[in-house]
Design a protein around this motif. Structure first.
Motif, PDB file in Angstrom:
ATOM      1  N   ASN A   1       0.852  -1.197   0.000  1.00  0.00           N
ATOM      2  CA  ASN A   1       0.000   0.000   0.000  1.00  0.00           C
ATOM      3  C   ASN A   1       0.887   1.246   0.000  1.00  0.00           C
ATOM      4  O   ASN A   1       1.455   1.605   1.020  1.00  0.00           O
ATOM      5  CB  ASN A   1      -0.919  -0.027   1.221  1.00  0.00           C
ATOM      6  CG  ASN A   1      -1.987   1.044   1.149  1.00  0.00           C
ATOM      7  OD1 ASN A   1      -2.031   1.819   0.189  1.00  0.00           O
ATOM      8  ND2 ASN A   1      -2.827   1.112   2.158  1.00  0.00           N
TER       9      ASN A   1
ATOM     10  N   SER B   1      -6.543  13.995   1.730  1.00  0.00           N
ATOM     11  CA  SER B   1      -6.499  14.726   0.463  1.00  0.00           C
ATOM     12  C   SER B   1      -7.189  13.974  -0.681  1.00  0.00           C
ATOM     13  O   SER B   1      -7.326  12.748  -0.653  1.00  0.00           O
ATOM     14  CB  SER B   1      -5.027  14.951   0.073  1.00  0.00           C
ATOM     15  OG  SER B   1      -4.378  13.708  -0.135  1.00  0.00           O
TER      16      SER B   1
ATOM     17  N   GLY C   1      -4.963   1.500  -1.155  1.00  0.00           N
ATOM     18  CA  GLY C   1      -5.512   1.749   0.178  1.00  0.00           C
ATOM     19  C   GLY C   1      -7.029   1.788   0.226  1.00  0.00           C
ATOM     20  O   GLY C   1      -7.623   1.677   1.298  1.00  0.00           O
TER      21      GLY C   1
HETATM   22  O1  TXA Z   1      -4.294  13.901   3.304  1.00  0.00           O
HETATM   23  C1  TXA Z   1      -3.524  12.977   3.050  1.00  0.00           C
HETATM   24  O2  TXA Z   1      -3.349  12.556   1.902  1.00  0.00           O
HETATM   25  C2  TXA Z   1      -2.763  12.352   4.224  1.00  0.00           C
HETATM   26  C3  TXA Z   1      -1.790  13.386   4.773  1.00  0.00           C
HETATM   27  C4  TXA Z   1      -0.897  12.834   5.851  1.00  0.00           C
HETATM   28  O3  TXA Z   1      -1.046  13.934   3.710  1.00  0.00           O
HETATM   29  N1  TXA Z   1      -2.099  11.155   3.829  1.00  0.00           N
HETATM   30  C5  TXA Z   1      -2.776   9.997   3.547  1.00  0.00           C
HETATM   31  O4  TXA Z   1      -1.954   8.919   3.234  1.00  0.00           O
HETATM   32  O5  TXA Z   1      -3.981   9.897   3.568  1.00  0.00           O
HETATM   33  P1  TXA Z   1      -2.442   7.416   3.247  1.00  0.00           P
HETATM   34  O6  TXA Z   1      -1.213   6.615   3.045  1.00  0.00           O
HETATM   35  O7  TXA Z   1      -3.228   7.131   4.468  1.00  0.00           O
HETATM   36  O8  TXA Z   1      -3.313   7.290   1.960  1.00  0.00           O
HETATM   37  C6  TXA Z   1      -2.694   7.316   0.694  1.00  0.00           C
HETATM   38  C7  TXA Z   1      -3.552   6.651  -0.321  1.00  0.00           C
HETATM   39  C8  TXA Z   1      -3.672   5.159  -0.146  1.00  0.00           C
HETATM   40  O9  TXA Z   1      -5.010   4.773  -0.400  1.00  0.00           O
HETATM   41  C9  TXA Z   1      -2.744   4.624  -1.217  1.00  0.00           C
HETATM   42  O10 TXA Z   1      -3.125   3.339  -1.661  1.00  0.00           O
HETATM   43  C10 TXA Z   1      -2.887   5.674  -2.303  1.00  0.00           C
HETATM   44  O11 TXA Z   1      -2.939   6.873  -1.597  1.00  0.00           O
HETATM   45  N2  TXA Z   1      -1.712   5.724  -3.196  1.00  0.00           N
HETATM   46  C11 TXA Z   1      -0.452   6.116  -2.881  1.00  0.00           C
HETATM   47  N3  TXA Z   1       0.379   6.001  -3.942  1.00  0.00           N
HETATM   48  C12 TXA Z   1      -0.369   5.535  -4.965  1.00  0.00           C
HETATM   49  C13 TXA Z   1      -0.103   5.209  -6.326  1.00  0.00           C
HETATM   50  N4  TXA Z   1       1.125   5.312  -6.837  1.00  0.00           N
HETATM   51  N5  TXA Z   1      -1.142   4.755  -7.075  1.00  0.00           N
HETATM   52  C14 TXA Z   1      -2.387   4.646  -6.573  1.00  0.00           C
HETATM   53  N6  TXA Z   1      -2.702   4.944  -5.271  1.00  0.00           N
HETATM   54  C15 TXA Z   1      -1.708   5.372  -4.501  1.00  0.00           C
END
Ligand code: TXA
Ligand code: MG
Length: 354
Positions: free
Chosen positions: A69, A188, A237
């Motif tokens: 993830n 976000s 995620g």
């Molecule tokens: O508001 C936010 O975005 C917060 C604050 C701390 O910046 N961060 C956040 O991160 O919500 P997290 O890791 O809880 O959620 C990130 C989401 C996850 O669902 C992940 O699967 C997705 O972003 N994600 C990250 N990189 C990706 C990628 N390369 N392709 C598709 N989905 C991606």
């Protein structure tokens, strides 16, 4: 491990931060491969140096998060976008100019310097520049590239207060920067720019309608609303049960009076079985529930208030030890889209329609 918690205040102009010495120390922790939780305008993040594989591994371990993830890379300068991504399309620059710093995450082709551990093995990378002054100061102090998921234990509601972070991660990370309550309260918006059609993978404060001005063809990931289990959301995620309190959460949707009547009946039923029942409701519904533990989110027409209190109230139900929670549904206008997306996920899609 001892987790130091430091209060950080913004200066009166709201620009910089007052406790610069603590921020410098936090930056050193990141550079040395350690973990620091920090406030952003959306939710608290759990930061590690995005350029260090070992830091990414520590993040997964601290959260108990599956390592497929991917993490979001946070930057503090527009020009750093080129170090994160191997190809930044014109649209990305345009959106960055308009929405950064702010609650928009873009998915782009991964740059060489970003290790695969940070992107969960993907060849694409998520990147955003947060608006919170503490976040920006920390990113600068930590070398410019901070990988950060929400600072909760995997599966739990995201933290909107430093206390929430401490509950989940005390003893597992070096430091928590306490900048008070966050402003927005839901994560976000994630916009995927690597597909032919720009696609919203996670709704947030920056809405589809807002993005349509720059991207007339933008669409929502069809996997978000599909009931077909084989049709999965693209953001890894978004496929897990997420944002969830310990108690079983069920949404009740329909005409307002009918919803209140149904919830009252469900509360009665649960209580007769000796269960402790929670109700999540709009402020206007305060008088509708004489039984059960009622927690309010905000006025029905104030999506901003509802978003800001959503995770806090879900966590409060955990503290109160309720067995079941019944929730009203809210408007899907504006940020309402994000609110209902998170509520449906927290409920594991259990919805009673009346
Ligand atoms: O508001 C936010 O975005 C917060 C604050 C701390 O910046 N961060 C956040 O991160 O919500 P997290 O890791 O809880 O959620 C990130 C989401 C996850 O669902 C992940 O699967 C997705 O972003 N994600 C990250 N990189 C990706 C990628 N390369 N392709 C598709 N989905 C991606
Ligand atoms: Mg998260």
């Amino acid at each position: 491990m001892y987790t130091e918690i430091v209060e950080i205040h913004s200066d009166p102009s709201g620009q910089g931060v007052v406790e610069t010495e603590a921020i410098q120390r936090a930056g050193e922790i990141l550079k040395a491969g350690g973990l620091v939780a920090f406030p952003t305008e959306t939710v608290y993040g759990l930061g590690g140096d995005a350029m260090q594989r070992e830091a990414a591994k520590k993040i997964y371990a601290a959260k108990g998060r599956p390592s497929d993830n991917p993490l979001i890379v946070h930057i503090a300068r527009l020009s750093d976008l080129e170090a994160v991504s191997s190809f930044v399309p014109e649209t990305a620059w345009l959106l960055a100019e308009k929405y950064w710093p702010g609650p928009l995450t873009m998915i782009l082709p991964k740059g060489e310097k970003i290790p695969l551990e940070t992107t969960g093995g993907l060849s694409t990378v998520a990147v955003r520049m947060p608006r919170h002054s503490v976040a920006l100061a920390l990113i600068e102090a930590g070398g410019g590239f901070v990988a950060a998921p929400s600072a909760n234990t995997s599966g739990k509601p995201s933290p909107t207060l430093a206390n929430h972070v401490a509950e989940d991660l005390s003893g597992r990370i070096e430091m928590i920067l306490d900048g008070g309550p966050v402003g927005i309260g839901v994560e976000s918006t994630i916009l995927d720019l690597t597909e032919e059609v720009p696609t919203i993978l996670r709704p947030g404060y920056v809405t589809e309608e807002m993005l349509r001005r720059e991207l007339p063809e933008v669409r929502m990931d069809p996997g978000l609303s599909s009931k077909d289990e084989s049709y999965r959301p693209k953001a890894p995620g978004m496929k897990y049960r997420h944002y969830a309190p310990k108690a079983n959460l069920v949404l009740v949707s329909g005409d307002r009076e009918a919803v209140a009547e149904k919830i009252r009946a469900l509360v009665r039923e649960g209580m007769e079985k000796g269960k402790k029942i929670g109700i999540l409701a709009a402020e206007e519904s305060k008088g509708s529930y004489p039984e059960g533990i009622v927690l309010l989110l905000g006025k029905r027409d104030s999506g901003e208030d509802i978003a800001q209190h959503l995770y806090e109230q879900l966590r409060r139900f955990d503290e109160l030890g309720v067995d079941e929670i019944y929730s009203e549904c809210f408007s899907e206008e504006g940020i309402g889209r994000a609110i209902m997306n998170r509520l449906r996920k927290a409920a594991g899609q259990q919805i009673i329609r009346v």
